[in-house]
Motif scaffolding. Sequence first.
Motif, short mmCIF file in Angstrom:
data_model
loop_
_atom_site.label_atom_id
_atom_site.label_comp_id
_atom_site.label_asym_id
_atom_site.label_seq_id
_atom_site.Cartn_x
_atom_site.Cartn_y
_atom_site.Cartn_z
N PHE A 96 -10.60 -2.35 -8.35
CA PHE A 96 -11.54 -2.09 -7.25
C PHE A 96 -11.83 -3.39 -6.51
O PHE A 96 -11.97 -4.45 -7.12
CB PHE A 96 -12.85 -1.51 -7.80
N ASP A 97 -11.94 -3.26 -5.19
CA ASP A 97 -12.35 -4.36 -4.31
C ASP A 97 -11.48 -5.61 -4.48
O ASP A 97 -11.98 -6.75 -4.50
CB ASP A 97 -13.83 -4.69 -4.53
N MET A 98 -10.19 -5.40 -4.59
CA MET A 98 -9.20 -6.47 -4.62
C MET A 98 -8.16 -6.19 -3.54
O MET A 98 -7.80 -5.04 -3.29
CB MET A 98 -8.52 -6.56 -5.99
N ASP A 99 -7.67 -7.26 -2.91
CA ASP A 99 -6.58 -7.13 -1.93
C ASP A 99 -6.93 -6.16 -0.80
O ASP A 99 -6.10 -5.35 -0.37
CB ASP A 99 -5.29 -6.68 -2.61
N PHE A 100 -8.17 -6.26 -0.31
CA PHE A 100 -8.64 -5.30 0.70
C PHE A 100 -7.74 -5.29 1.93
O PHE A 100 -7.29 -4.24 2.38
CB PHE A 100 -10.08 -5.62 1.11
N ARG A 101 -7.50 -6.47 2.49
CA ARG A 101 -6.72 -6.52 3.75
C ARG A 101 -5.31 -5.98 3.54
O ARG A 101 -4.78 -5.26 4.41
CB ARG A 101 -6.67 -7.95 4.28
N GLU A 102 -4.70 -6.27 2.40
CA GLU A 102 -3.36 -5.77 2.13
C GLU A 102 -3.35 -4.25 2.03
O GLU A 102 -2.43 -3.59 2.52
CB GLU A 102 -2.80 -6.39 0.85
N ILE A 103 -4.38 -3.69 1.41
CA ILE A 103 -4.46 -2.24 1.30
C ILE A 103 -4.60 -1.59 2.68
O ILE A 103 -3.92 -0.61 2.99
CB ILE A 103 -5.62 -1.84 0.37
N VAL A 104 -5.46 -2.15 3.52
CA VAL A 104 -5.63 -1.59 4.87
C VAL A 104 -4.32 -1.73 5.65
O VAL A 104 -3.90 -0.80 6.36
CB VAL A 104 -6.77 -2.29 5.62
N TYR A 105 -3.67 -2.87 5.50
CA TYR A 105 -2.40 -3.09 6.21
C TYR A 105 -1.34 -2.09 5.76
O TYR A 105 -0.60 -1.53 6.59
CB TYR A 105 -1.91 -4.52 5.97
N VAL A 140 -9.69 0.68 -3.40
CA VAL A 140 -9.13 0.94 -4.73
C VAL A 140 -7.64 0.69 -4.64
O VAL A 140 -6.97 1.25 -3.75
CB VAL A 140 -9.39 2.39 -5.20
N GLY A 141 -7.12 -0.15 -5.52
CA GLY A 141 -5.70 -0.43 -5.54
C GLY A 141 -5.05 0.03 -6.83
O GLY A 141 -5.65 -0.09 -7.90
N ILE A 142 -3.84 0.55 -6.73
CA ILE A 142 -3.06 0.97 -7.88
C ILE A 142 -1.87 0.03 -7.99
O ILE A 142 -1.12 -0.16 -7.01
CB ILE A 142 -2.56 2.43 -7.74
N TYR A 143 -1.68 -0.56 -9.17
CA TYR A 143 -0.67 -1.59 -9.36
C TYR A 143 0.29 -1.20 -10.47
O TYR A 143 -0.12 -0.69 -11.52
CB TYR A 143 -1.33 -2.93 -9.73
N GLU A 144 1.57 -1.46 -10.22
CA GLU A 144 2.61 -1.28 -11.23
C GLU A 144 3.26 -2.63 -11.46
O GLU A 144 3.93 -3.17 -10.57
CB GLU A 144 3.64 -0.26 -10.78
N GLU A 145 3.03 -3.20 -12.64
CA GLU A 145 3.53 -4.53 -12.95
C GLU A 145 3.13 -5.53 -11.87
O GLU A 145 3.96 -6.28 -11.33
CB GLU A 145 5.04 -4.50 -13.15
N SER A 146 1.86 -5.52 -11.53
CA SER A 146 1.23 -6.42 -10.56
C SER A 146 1.61 -6.14 -9.11
O SER A 146 1.16 -6.85 -8.20
CB SER A 146 1.55 -7.89 -10.88
N GLY A 151 -3.16 3.13 -2.87
CA GLY A 151 -4.56 2.77 -2.77
C GLY A 151 -5.27 3.45 -1.61
O GLY A 151 -4.69 4.28 -0.90
N LEU A 152 -6.52 3.07 -1.43
CA LEU A 152 -7.34 3.62 -0.36
C LEU A 152 -8.43 2.63 -0.01
O LEU A 152 -8.70 1.69 -0.75
CB LEU A 152 -7.96 4.96 -0.80
N TYR A 153 -9.06 2.85 1.15
CA TYR A 153 -10.21 2.02 1.53
C TYR A 153 -11.21 2.85 2.32
O TYR A 153 -10.90 3.94 2.81
CB TYR A 153 -9.77 0.80 2.35
N GLY A 154 -12.43 2.33 2.41
CA GLY A 154 -13.49 2.99 3.15
C GLY A 154 -14.74 2.14 3.09
O GLY A 154 -14.67 0.94 2.82
N LEU A 155 -15.90 2.76 3.33
CA LEU A 155 -17.14 2.02 3.25
C LEU A 155 -18.23 2.90 2.66
O LEU A 155 -18.11 4.13 2.65
CB LEU A 155 -17.58 1.49 4.61
N SER A 156 -19.26 2.27 2.14
CA SER A 156 -20.36 3.01 1.53
C SER A 156 -21.67 2.66 2.21
O SER A 156 -21.93 1.50 2.55
CB SER A 156 -20.45 2.71 0.03
#
Length: 235
Positions: A96-105, A140-146, A151-156
């Motif tokens: 959670f809350d890691m690599d935000f910009r990469e996930i949005v990209y 939220v990011g899902i990783y396979e061997e790093s 994943g997904l993103y949004g705001l609360s």
Amino acid sequence: MYILGTMTPFIITSTQHPVFPDHLAPIDYSGLVAIGGKLTVPVLIEAYSKGIFPWSGEDPIPWYSPDPRLILLPDMFHVSKRLRRIIAGKKYEVKFDMDFREIVYKCATIKRKHQNGTWINERIIDTYEELFEKKIGHCVGIYEESRLCGGLYGLSLGKCFFGESMFSETPNTSKLALYHLSCFLKGQNFTFIDCQQVTPHLMNLGAIPVPRLIFLRLLKESGIHHNVPSRWEYP
């Protein structure tokens, strides 16, 4: 100026404050309510708190509030047999809350069936990253061997999560991200996840359409004006 049929959406001027009137209603079947304005953190917070979101970052910015609205109650997420096997296999790491910009990209650049282009431009990426830095945006990011593969993103705001986009480079990893988000939000007593538009895919995962007026009532009851920004961690 956008004109749909014989009706014209609310036109935002640069001097308005608040930007959006309290009782904007959809003017057509798509849910368009306003045109114009700026894509800034204060404007986005006001918009989401009134059940409105930007369709793109291109000028003039189109703002939407669909009727009906699709929501997912955190304890109503449907886990298919396939997804249950993936969860049990523990093949993937969830962050959670890691690599935000990469996930949005990746949400912006992933190829999707029956869709040309993306509404997520650099302005969207930059502004939502500001929300992330203020601990209002989340991912939220899902990783396979790093390797980030879904994943997904949004705001609360308050006890609502406003989902923006998901991606899967590996099959079912966006579903896995939504599953783990639902589990987390259930534990935090969140009211619902806003899925915005009605889609068969999300309804298959347990989301339900509700009338816009019901959505706005749920939004108000969820404490959106008593927000406590925080960074999220998921065991």
